[in-house]
Design a protein around this motif. Structure first.
Motif, short mmCIF file in Angstrom:
data_model
loop_
_atom_site.label_atom_id
_atom_site.label_comp_id
_atom_site.label_asym_id
_atom_site.label_seq_id
_atom_site.Cartn_x
_atom_site.Cartn_y
_atom_site.Cartn_z
N ARG A 440 -12.61 -4.35 26.68
CA ARG A 440 -13.09 -5.99 25.81
C ARG A 440 -11.62 -6.34 24.91
O ARG A 440 -11.69 -6.90 24.87
N VAL A 441 -11.79 -5.07 24.15
CA VAL A 441 -10.06 -4.93 23.06
C VAL A 441 -9.21 -5.85 23.70
O VAL A 441 -8.55 -6.27 23.56
N ALA A 442 -9.62 -4.87 25.09
CA ALA A 442 -8.11 -5.24 26.09
C ALA A 442 -7.90 -6.28 26.06
O ALA A 442 -7.30 -6.77 26.59
N ALA A 443 -9.38 -6.87 26.69
CA ALA A 443 -9.16 -8.36 27.62
C ALA A 443 -8.52 -9.25 26.29
O ALA A 443 -8.36 -10.07 26.15
N ASP A 450 1.76 -12.38 24.36
CA ASP A 450 3.15 -12.64 25.21
C ASP A 450 2.66 -12.70 26.61
O ASP A 450 2.34 -11.20 27.10
N PRO A 451 2.98 -13.67 27.83
CA PRO A 451 2.86 -12.59 29.00
C PRO A 451 3.98 -11.52 29.31
O PRO A 451 3.53 -10.58 30.36
N HIS A 452 5.13 -11.03 28.29
CA HIS A 452 6.23 -10.36 29.08
C HIS A 452 6.17 -9.47 28.48
O HIS A 452 6.61 -7.98 28.23
N ILE A 453 4.97 -9.20 27.76
CA ILE A 453 4.29 -7.86 27.09
C ILE A 453 2.94 -7.02 28.11
O ILE A 453 2.55 -7.70 28.50
N ARG A 454 4.40 -6.33 28.48
CA ARG A 454 3.35 -4.91 29.09
C ARG A 454 1.70 -4.20 28.59
O ARG A 454 2.32 -3.61 27.26
N GLN A 455 0.66 -4.15 29.36
CA GLN A 455 -0.40 -3.67 27.96
C GLN A 455 -0.36 -2.85 29.06
O GLN A 455 -0.94 -2.62 30.52
N LEU A 494 2.45 -2.13 24.84
CA LEU A 494 1.24 -2.08 24.32
C LEU A 494 0.35 -1.33 24.52
O LEU A 494 -0.36 -1.63 25.99
N SER A 495 0.26 0.43 24.26
CA SER A 495 -0.67 1.10 24.72
C SER A 495 -1.56 1.75 23.97
O SER A 495 -2.03 1.15 22.43
N ILE A 496 -3.07 1.26 24.72
CA ILE A 496 -4.00 1.55 23.65
C ILE A 496 -5.17 3.29 24.49
O ILE A 496 -5.03 2.12 25.77
N SER A 497 -5.37 3.53 24.06
CA SER A 497 -5.98 4.88 24.38
C SER A 497 -7.04 5.75 23.73
O SER A 497 -7.18 4.92 22.27
N LEU A 498 -7.72 6.74 24.56
CA LEU A 498 -9.59 6.82 24.50
C LEU A 498 -9.19 8.69 24.04
O LEU A 498 -9.02 8.35 25.66
N ALA A 499 -9.34 9.00 23.16
CA ALA A 499 -9.07 10.77 23.91
C ALA A 499 -11.03 11.96 22.78
O ALA A 499 -10.38 11.38 21.14
N PRO A 500 -11.62 12.25 23.33
CA PRO A 500 -11.96 13.57 21.91
C PRO A 500 -11.31 14.35 21.94
O PRO A 500 -10.02 14.70 22.28
N GLU A 501 -11.51 14.78 19.99
CA GLU A 501 -10.48 15.83 19.61
C GLU A 501 -11.29 16.11 19.09
O GLU A 501 -12.57 15.94 18.43
N ARG A 502 -11.15 17.60 18.34
CA ARG A 502 -12.14 18.50 17.99
C ARG A 502 -11.42 19.36 16.86
O ARG A 502 -10.01 19.48 17.04
#
Length: 585
Positions: A440-443, A450-455, A494-502
């Motif tokens: 949802r945040v990415a949307a 800006d349209p020229h920014i790659r997500q 613009l990079s958005i990532s999620l990962a579990p971590e211990r």
């Protein structure tokens, strides 16, 4: 009175003498103890040196045996043997023995081939030490040979499938010097190699270079050396221990020193079945002189210390008084410094409180103004939705619905901003799927960038559940995305990532928002979460990251910022993972 003073003086003299004798006794005792320890230490040190050289020599001899085994199995050798058997021509065998890829390796060696009758057929060199000399077999396939010039050789013997006997010869001096010349055994010490029968002695170091001599030649050159002791070295040592022997070391004036003036450590080599022994010899004078000098200096120091004990006592007493006075003054200075530090802390806290109060007032004003702006937007979008209610599948209806939902989210964010400046705010938490939240945040970020920014969005297929407030977390992550897009300008990634971590025994959901912009300056890195700190000049208020940090900490998480090595900044959020369905109010 005089008699009493004389008795006191005599008692003090006896006490001083007793102290001096006690000190000298302790010095001698320490000297003996350290001499024994140094002998043991030097023995282990020499053992480590010759152990390394021994492993190198063993490896080198094994490599030559393996090389000969590989050579006799080569097809060109078999072809040369067949040619010799067919027409008696030795040219083929002579050529393969002299080929550059056969003999030109790190160290030069010689090759020869024998027939079944033991006669030499061909050799790579005219000076090859043929089997006419007497051999000493070390182990199967390895022997020791002395040529007519008295040069000692290592011989490796192997038989080809055609029944021909091949020998590889390399001088003992070459193998020994390759691994022993670089070794250092004290200043005058040296390494040596001998066989069980005491036929030769290879040596390196001691200021005399290196070489290989027979025991007979050594007896002629060095008549003071105990040859029986050297010949017996091969019988000492083992795989896991070392042997310490002593034999005379020639003195500088040409005479013989005492029999305990040389430390010798030996170990047997694996190659040759233990018939070869590698050793190291080191003069005791290199470290015993140090102990003697130490004994002399320590004795002098003890006498001087006893003579100056009274002076030192008065100096120590005066120093103690001075130190006490200085300690009191230092304590007073520390108290004043602590008081000033406490005043500074209180002033900083007061200034921070004032800024927070200003922030609350500003936030309330901003919320009021933005609510006024959002009211017509929401009203118009609701009217538009009513007009398009009959055609809910149309694109216009979807756009109007997006406008209304975005306005509603903005109003909720403003309400949260207003409530965060108040105490005891009740916020409901529930179990959230972090991947769905980031989608949802990415949307939302996609509509703001800006349209020229790659997500780029990277979330795992398996659900990662966290406990939190959906709208607050959406606000925090979206604010990071908008900051990243503003930092990049009109282009970037613009990079958005999620990962579990211990970490530290706990499971966290790690959310990263990174960009390819200019990054964060080192001067601002430690203060970016403070209110009113901004890099946007007049375009920014400096409140976004401060609010994000408070939201994340409300969710028992952490947020950190760093600059990426390839350029740009990355913000990392860590929030504890919870089991699905574990809602918390």
């Amino acid at each position: 009175m005089k008699r009493k003073r004389a008795l006191v003086t005599a008692a003090l003299a006896l006490a001083a003498a007793a102290l001096i004798l006690s000190g000298l006794y302790r010095v001698v005792r320490v000297y003996s103890m350290y001499r024994s320890d140094m002998l043991s230490y030097e023995s282990r040190h020499l053992d480590s040196i010759i152990g390394a050289s021994a492993r190198g020599i063993d490896w080198m001899l094994e490599s030559y045996a393996l090389r000969l085994d590989l050579l006799v199995k080569r097809p060109d050798y078999a072809g040369a043997e067949a040619d010799y058997a067919a027409n008696g021509s030795v040219l083929g065998l002579w050529n393969v023995l002299r080929r550059s890829d056969t003999t030109q390796t790190g160290t030069r060696y010689k090759l020869a081939v024998y027939g079944a009758d033991g006669a030499v057929i061909a050799a790579s060199d005219a000076s090859f030490p043929t089997a006419a000399e007497e051999d000493e077999t070390l182990e199967e396939g390895v022997c020791l040979r002395t040529d007519a010039d008295g040069v000692f050789w290592f011989l490796f013997r192997d038989t080809s499938d055609g029944g021909y006997i091949y020998e590889l010869a390399i001088p003992v001096q070459t193998v020994f010097s390759y691994h022993a010349d670089a070794a250092r055994v004290g200043v005058q010490g040296y390494l040596f190699l001998t066989d069980a029968d005491g036929r030769f002695l290879a040596y390196s170091g001691g200021g005399g270079g290196s070489g290989v001599v027979s025991m007979e030649e050594l007896a002629r050159l060095e008549p003071s050396v105990d040859l029986d002791a050297i010949a017996g070295l091969a019988a000492g040592g083992g795989d896991d221990e070392y042997t310490v022997l002593r034999y005379p070391w020639p003195s500088e004036d040409g005479g013989d020193a005492a029999a305990e003036e040389t430390l010798v450590v030996t170990i047997p080599l694996d190659t040759g079945g233990g018939a070869l022994t590698l050793g190291a010899a080191m003069s005791f004078q290199e470290f015993s002189s140090f102990l003697t000098d130490t004994l002399r200096e320590v004795s002098l120091i003890i006498v001087l210390e006893l003579c100056g004990a009274l002076i030192l006592f008065f100096i120590a007493a005066r120093t103690l008084v001075e130190n006490r006075r200085n300690a009191l003054e230092l304590e007073a200075v520390r108290e004043r410094a602590d008081l000033m530090e406490e005043i500074n802390r209180q002033q900083s806290a007061l200034a921070h409180t004032e800024r927070l109060q200003q922030l609350g007032v500003m936030t309330s004003g901003m919320v009021h103004e933005f609510n006024n702006l959002l009211t017509p937007i929401m009203g118009q979008s609701m009217l538009l939705l009513e007009k398009l209610a009959d055609d809910e599948e149309s694109e216009q209806f979807e756009i109007a619905l997006d406008i209304y939902e975005a306005s509603e989210n903005a109003r909720e964010i403003l309400r949260r901003m207003s409530s965060m400046s108040k105490r005891d705010v009740d916020m409901s938490f529930r179990t959230l799927e972090a991947g769905a939240l980031l989608r949802r945040v990415a949307a939302l970020a996609g509509m703001a960038k800006d349209p020229h920014i790659r997500q780029e969005l990277s979330v795992p297929d398996e659900p990662v559940c966290i406990s939190g407030n959906d709208r607050l977390l959406t606000q925090a992550v979206l604010n990071l995305c908008i900051n990243a897009c503003q930092a990049m300008g009109s282009e970037g990634v613009l990079s958005i990532s999620l990962a579990p971590e211990r970490r530290s025994g706990h499971d966290y959901a790690r959310i990263e928002v990174s960009d390819t912009g200019p990054g964060i300056s080192e001067t601002l890195m430690s203060s970016i979460y403070e209110p009113f700190v901004t890099t946007k000049g007049e375009r920014g208020t400096g409140l976004g990251l401060s609010i994000c940090k408070k939201i994340i900490e409300t969710h028992k998480g952490t947020i950190s910022a760093a600059n990426r090595p390839e350029g740009g900044a990355v913000f990392t959020i860590r929030i504890p993972i919870c089991a699905p369905g574990d809602d918390e109010l």
